[in-house]
Design a protein around this motif. Structure first.
Motif, short mmCIF file in Angstrom:
data_model
loop_
_atom_site.label_atom_id
_atom_site.label_comp_id
_atom_site.label_asym_id
_atom_site.label_seq_id
_atom_site.Cartn_x
_atom_site.Cartn_y
_atom_site.Cartn_z
N ASN A 109 0.82 -1.21 0.00
CA ASN A 109 0.00 0.00 0.00
C ASN A 109 0.85 1.26 0.00
O ASN A 109 0.52 2.25 -0.67
CB ASN A 109 -0.93 0.01 1.22
CG ASN A 109 -2.16 -0.87 1.01
OD1 ASN A 109 -2.60 -1.08 -0.12
ND2 ASN A 109 -2.72 -1.37 2.10
N VAL A 110 1.94 1.26 0.77
CA VAL A 110 2.82 2.43 0.82
C VAL A 110 3.42 2.69 -0.56
O VAL A 110 3.50 3.85 -1.01
CB VAL A 110 3.93 2.24 1.86
CG1 VAL A 110 5.02 3.30 1.69
CG2 VAL A 110 3.36 2.32 3.27
N LEU A 111 3.80 1.64 -1.26
CA LEU A 111 4.37 1.82 -2.60
C LEU A 111 3.30 2.29 -3.59
O LEU A 111 3.57 3.18 -4.41
CB LEU A 111 5.00 0.52 -3.08
CG LEU A 111 6.48 0.29 -2.78
CD1 LEU A 111 7.35 1.32 -3.49
CD2 LEU A 111 6.77 0.31 -1.29
N LYS A 112 2.08 1.74 -3.51
CA LYS A 112 0.99 2.19 -4.38
C LYS A 112 0.65 3.66 -4.10
O LYS A 112 0.45 4.45 -5.02
CB LYS A 112 -0.25 1.32 -4.16
CG LYS A 112 -0.12 -0.10 -4.68
CD LYS A 112 -1.38 -0.89 -4.35
CE LYS A 112 -1.27 -2.34 -4.80
NZ LYS A 112 -2.46 -3.13 -4.40
N MET A 113 0.59 4.00 -2.81
CA MET A 113 0.32 5.38 -2.41
C MET A 113 1.39 6.31 -2.95
O MET A 113 1.11 7.40 -3.48
CB MET A 113 0.24 5.48 -0.89
CG MET A 113 0.13 6.89 -0.34
SD MET A 113 0.04 6.92 1.46
CE MET A 113 1.71 6.39 1.90
N SER A 114 2.64 5.91 -2.83
CA SER A 114 3.76 6.74 -3.28
C SER A 114 3.70 6.96 -4.78
O SER A 114 3.97 8.07 -5.27
CB SER A 114 5.09 6.08 -2.88
OG SER A 114 5.18 5.92 -1.48
N ARG A 115 3.34 5.92 -5.54
CA ARG A 115 3.23 6.05 -6.99
C ARG A 115 2.14 7.07 -7.35
O ARG A 115 2.33 7.92 -8.23
CB ARG A 115 2.92 4.68 -7.60
CG ARG A 115 2.58 4.70 -9.09
CD ARG A 115 3.64 5.43 -9.92
NE ARG A 115 4.93 4.76 -9.84
CZ ARG A 115 6.07 5.32 -10.24
NH1 ARG A 115 6.08 6.57 -10.71
NH2 ARG A 115 7.21 4.66 -10.15
N ILE A 116 1.00 7.00 -6.67
CA ILE A 116 -0.09 7.94 -6.95
C ILE A 116 0.34 9.37 -6.59
O ILE A 116 0.06 10.32 -7.34
CB ILE A 116 -1.36 7.56 -6.15
CG1 ILE A 116 -1.94 6.25 -6.70
CG2 ILE A 116 -2.40 8.67 -6.21
CD1 ILE A 116 -3.06 5.68 -5.87
N LEU A 117 1.03 9.53 -5.47
CA LEU A 117 1.48 10.87 -5.07
C LEU A 117 2.44 11.46 -6.10
O LEU A 117 2.38 12.65 -6.42
CB LEU A 117 2.15 10.81 -3.70
CG LEU A 117 1.22 10.54 -2.51
CD1 LEU A 117 2.01 10.41 -1.23
CD2 LEU A 117 0.18 11.65 -2.37
N VAL A 118 3.32 10.63 -6.64
CA VAL A 118 4.26 11.10 -7.66
C VAL A 118 3.54 11.42 -8.97
O VAL A 118 3.74 12.48 -9.57
CB VAL A 118 5.37 10.05 -7.90
CG1 VAL A 118 6.18 10.40 -9.15
CG2 VAL A 118 6.28 9.97 -6.69
N ASP A 119 2.66 10.50 -9.41
CA ASP A 119 2.03 10.65 -10.72
C ASP A 119 0.91 11.69 -10.75
O ASP A 119 0.71 12.36 -11.77
CB ASP A 119 1.46 9.30 -11.17
CG ASP A 119 2.55 8.29 -11.49
OD1 ASP A 119 3.73 8.69 -11.58
OD2 ASP A 119 2.22 7.09 -11.63
N GLU A 120 0.17 11.81 -9.64
CA GLU A 120 -1.02 12.66 -9.66
C GLU A 120 -0.92 13.93 -8.81
O GLU A 120 -1.71 14.86 -9.01
CB GLU A 120 -2.24 11.85 -9.20
CG GLU A 120 -2.53 10.64 -10.08
CD GLU A 120 -3.76 9.88 -9.64
OE1 GLU A 120 -4.59 10.45 -8.89
OE2 GLU A 120 -3.90 8.71 -10.03
N TYR A 121 0.02 13.96 -7.88
CA TYR A 121 0.10 15.12 -6.98
C TYR A 121 1.48 15.77 -6.94
O TYR A 121 1.78 16.54 -6.03
CB TYR A 121 -0.31 14.69 -5.56
CG TYR A 121 -1.75 14.25 -5.44
CD1 TYR A 121 -2.78 15.19 -5.30
CD2 TYR A 121 -2.09 12.91 -5.49
CE1 TYR A 121 -4.10 14.79 -5.19
CE2 TYR A 121 -3.42 12.49 -5.40
CZ TYR A 121 -4.41 13.44 -5.25
OH TYR A 121 -5.72 13.04 -5.16
N GLY A 122 2.30 15.45 -7.93
CA GLY A 122 3.62 16.07 -7.99
C GLY A 122 4.50 15.75 -6.79
O GLY A 122 5.38 16.53 -6.45
#
Length: 218
Positions: A96-109
């Protein structure tokens, strides 16, 4: 037959309870260690069904090298697991932490969003985690209800409710506005160290005379 739910305490009694909490600890703080909004989100997500002390022990070395979502992605799942393998459910939490991190990078800069809806959309982040981050990082008067607060709210009548959402709403409704920002920290610390589940430490309780709990300890 279940006993009737305790009625909320009168407003003036709740006001006095929080006045005492504030006098004893004017600026209570959460016990999860973090260095920025991202590490706070990670720490709170890891703390589900785990103790803050256990999470802190696992994340000190992690947060010494990882403070951004991209750094977490670079570390990878195996590297993260090596740091958090002492925490319960660590494999699922790592994913989950890795999935969350990917979303933060891709969608929230790479930045952590400051809205509850956006936070709750992240993997591994529920309402409680979102409220903790909103309160601790952005100083919103959000109420993160855990088992300690749920017990304290119902046992004392500060915020009775049949589930965590009901208790959260009761805190918002019953606690005077000047105490809303720190309400959940005062309650969690009192529930964790004084008003414990078994054999509450009533002789050491600073609100003993205001509490209607019938089975006080001597």
């Amino acid at each position: 037959m279940k006993p009737a739910m305790r009625k909320p305490l009168p407003y003036h009694v709740i006001d006095e309870i929080f006045a005492r909490f504030a006098a004893a600890e004017p600026t209570p703080e959460g016990e999860l260690e973090h260095v920025n909004a991202y590490t706070l989100v990670v720490a709170v997500a890891l703390s589900a069904q785990a103790t803050d002390a256990g999470v802190n022990k696992a994340t000190r070395a992690l947060f010494a090298k990882v403070t951004t979502p991209q750094q977490m992605l670079d570390l990878g799942e195996d590297g993260l697991i090596e740091h958090i393998k002492t925490i319960g459910l660590y494999r699922n939490k790592a994913k989950n932490v890795l999935k969350m991190s990917r979303i933060l990078v891709d969608e929230y800069g790479g930045e952590v969003p400051c809205s509850r809806a956006a936070l709750e959309s992240l993997p591994g982040v529920g309402r409680k985690t979102a409220n903790v981050v909103l309160n601790m990082w952005w100083k919103h008067p959000a109420q993160a209800v855990d088992t300690h607060i749920f017990r304290l709210g119902n046992r004392t009548g500060i915020a009775p409710g049949k589930d965590v959402v009901a208790v959260e709403r009761a805190i918002e409704d019953n606690v005077p506005a000047p105490y809303q920002l720190h309400a959940h920290h005062w309650m969690i610390l009192h529930g964790r160290y004084v008003c414990v589940a078994r054999k509450p430490k009533c002789p050491a309780c600073l609100i003993r005379d205001l509490c209607p709990f019938e089975e006080k300890t001597e």
